[in-house]
Design an enzyme around this catalytic site. Structure first.
Site, PDB file in Angstrom:
ATOM      1  N   ARG A  93      -6.294 -45.753 -37.702  1.00  0.00           N
ATOM      2  CA  ARG A  93      -7.539 -46.522 -36.439  1.00  0.00           C
ATOM      3  C   ARG A  93      -7.723 -48.494 -37.370  1.00  0.00           C
ATOM      4  O   ARG A  93      -7.062 -48.644 -38.542  1.00  0.00           O
ATOM      5  CB  ARG A  93      -8.874 -46.148 -37.114  1.00  0.00           C
ATOM      6  CG  ARG A  93      -9.736 -44.799 -36.239  1.00  0.00           C
ATOM      7  CD  ARG A  93     -11.137 -45.228 -36.658  1.00  0.00           C
ATOM      8  NE  ARG A  93     -11.856 -45.853 -35.633  1.00  0.00           N
ATOM      9  CZ  ARG A  93     -12.123 -46.049 -34.389  1.00  0.00           C
ATOM     10  NH1 ARG A  93     -12.091 -44.188 -34.083  1.00  0.00           N
ATOM     11  NH2 ARG A  93     -13.104 -46.907 -34.245  1.00  0.00           N
ATOM     12  N   LEU A  95      -9.029 -51.724 -37.693  1.00  0.00           N
ATOM     13  CA  LEU A  95     -10.191 -51.805 -38.640  1.00  0.00           C
ATOM     14  C   LEU A  95     -10.249 -53.244 -37.478  1.00  0.00           C
ATOM     15  O   LEU A  95      -9.208 -54.685 -37.259  1.00  0.00           O
ATOM     16  CB  LEU A  95      -9.918 -52.639 -39.080  1.00  0.00           C
ATOM     17  CG  LEU A  95     -10.369 -51.518 -40.969  1.00  0.00           C
ATOM     18  CD1 LEU A  95      -9.958 -51.942 -42.180  1.00  0.00           C
ATOM     19  CD2 LEU A  95     -11.325 -50.425 -40.245  1.00  0.00           C
ATOM     20  N   HIS A 111       2.516 -49.433 -45.222  1.00  0.00           N
ATOM     21  CA  HIS A 111       3.533 -49.463 -44.491  1.00  0.00           C
ATOM     22  C   HIS A 111       4.423 -49.285 -44.407  1.00  0.00           C
ATOM     23  O   HIS A 111       5.133 -49.731 -45.217  1.00  0.00           O
ATOM     24  CB  HIS A 111       2.692 -50.814 -43.856  1.00  0.00           C
ATOM     25  CG  HIS A 111       3.592 -50.133 -42.085  1.00  0.00           C
ATOM     26  ND1 HIS A 111       2.871 -49.406 -40.917  1.00  0.00           N
ATOM     27  CD2 HIS A 111       4.710 -50.728 -41.889  1.00  0.00           C
ATOM     28  CE1 HIS A 111       4.169 -49.548 -40.242  1.00  0.00           C
ATOM     29  NE2 HIS A 111       4.530 -50.524 -40.307  1.00  0.00           N
ATOM     30  N   GLU A 176       6.215 -45.117 -51.585  1.00  0.00           N
ATOM     31  CA  GLU A 176       5.030 -45.360 -51.597  1.00  0.00           C
ATOM     32  C   GLU A 176       4.230 -45.546 -52.632  1.00  0.00           C
ATOM     33  O   GLU A 176       2.972 -45.876 -53.013  1.00  0.00           O
ATOM     34  CB  GLU A 176       4.298 -44.843 -49.773  1.00  0.00           C
ATOM     35  CG  GLU A 176       4.880 -45.522 -48.723  1.00  0.00           C
ATOM     36  CD  GLU A 176       4.686 -44.561 -47.685  1.00  0.00           C
ATOM     37  OE1 GLU A 176       3.537 -44.477 -47.711  1.00  0.00           O
ATOM     38  OE2 GLU A 176       4.828 -44.518 -46.655  1.00  0.00           O
TER      39      GLU A 176
HETATM   40  C1  GAR Z   1       2.071 -43.403 -45.114  1.00  0.00           C
HETATM   41  O1  GAR Z   1       3.561 -42.918 -44.824  1.00  0.00           O
HETATM   42  C2  GAR Z   1       1.975 -44.515 -44.137  1.00  0.00           C
HETATM   43  O2  GAR Z   1       2.097 -45.682 -45.567  1.00  0.00           O
HETATM   44  C3  GAR Z   1       1.431 -43.853 -42.835  1.00  0.00           C
HETATM   45  O3  GAR Z   1       1.008 -43.713 -43.391  1.00  0.00           O
HETATM   46  C4  GAR Z   1       1.133 -41.607 -43.668  1.00  0.00           C
HETATM   47  C5  GAR Z   1       0.340 -40.979 -44.510  1.00  0.00           C
HETATM   48  O4  GAR Z   1       0.424 -40.472 -45.826  1.00  0.00           O
HETATM   49  N1  GAR Z   1      -0.032 -44.939 -42.666  1.00  0.00           N
HETATM   50  C6  GAR Z   1       0.755 -46.160 -41.635  1.00  0.00           C
HETATM   51  O5  GAR Z   1       1.912 -45.549 -40.798  1.00  0.00           O
HETATM   52  C7  GAR Z   1      -0.193 -47.036 -41.186  1.00  0.00           C
HETATM   53  N2  GAR Z   1      -0.321 -48.155 -39.967  1.00  0.00           N
HETATM   54  P1  GAR Z   1      -0.290 -39.579 -46.503  1.00  0.00           P
HETATM   55  O6  GAR Z   1      -1.750 -39.296 -45.484  1.00  0.00           O
HETATM   56  O7  GAR Z   1       0.079 -38.971 -47.054  1.00  0.00           O
HETATM   57  O8  GAR Z   1      -1.052 -40.747 -47.271  1.00  0.00           O
END
Ligand code: GAR
Length: 204
Positions: A93, A95, A111, A176
């Site tokens: 979402r 913010l 990201h 990440e």
């Molecule tokens: C991750 O790859 C994060 O970088 C991405 O969602 C995934 C969550 O994975 N976030 C976005 O795309 C935000 N725009 P997780 O629930 O296993 O941490």
């Protein structure tokens, strides 16, 4: 000063949340997760938190008339748990400005691309479709835009000839899990200074 208190916001499986839990347990991240908040009742992230006896909060978007009201509820939870840093970990979402203003430079996001390339949804698929040779992940402070805030850390991964969005996403996700705890530890050490668009990392 006590330990840095985090609110982790997650909508999905929560592997980044897990990486933070593990980094804290390993002594690599000096913080505690004060509360996990989700906009989805069935988020696996909540399950992970339950296992570790972390306070959980499910905020159902359908119970609020608009996203401003929802954001106010979020901020109220952050205040209730005396949160120092809000950590978006797959929170799907955007913010609104009120929440961003209330916690300016105290909200971070991860990201799965090298911003400013490929903001928004399906960043890994965007990277494969575009044909870039390298992508990666970015930890940044959250501002009013979509994935536009000051960048704290980035990690680079190669894109291979035979990659599809899933194989690239898996390679990025590994990074990440390393990058996010490191970035938050820098915040915990008081070493991040936002100067305009740039984040200065102060020496220890
Ligand atoms: C991750 O790859 C994060 O970088 C991405 O969602 C995934 C969550 O994975 N976030 C976005 O795309 C935000 N725009 P997780 O629930 O296993 O941490």
């Amino acid at each position: 000063m006590g330990k840095l208190r985090l609110a982790v916001l997650a909508s999905g499986r929560g592997t980044n949340l897990q990486a933070l839990i593990d980094a804290i347990a390993a002594g690599e991240l000096e913080a505690e997760i004060a509360v996990i908040i989700s906009n989805r009742r069935d988020a696996q992230a909540l399950e992970r938190g339950r296992k570790h006896q972390i306070p959980l909060c499910f905020l159902d978007p359908r119970e609020y008339i608009d996203s401003d009201a929802y954001d106010r509820a979020l901020v109220a939870v952050w205040q209730e748990y005396k949160v120092d840093l809000v950590v978006l970990a797959g929170f799907m979402r955007l913010l609104g400005p009120e929440a961003v203003r209330a916690y300016r430079n105290r909200i971070v996001n991860i990201h799965p691309s090298l911003l400013p390339s490929f903001p928004g949804l399906n960043a890994q698929a965007q990277a494969v479709a575009y044909g870039v040779r390298y992508s990666g992940c970015t930890v940044h402070f959250v501002d009013e835009g979509m994935d536009t805030g000051p960048i704290i850390l980035q990690a680079v991964v190669p894109v291979k000839e035979d990659d599809n969005p899933e194989t690239l996403a898996a390679r990025i996700l590994k990074e990440e899990h390393r990058l996010y705890p490191r970035a938050i530890q820098l915040f915990a050490e008081g070493r991040l200074e936002v100067v305009g668009r740039r984040v200065r990392i102060k020496d220890k």
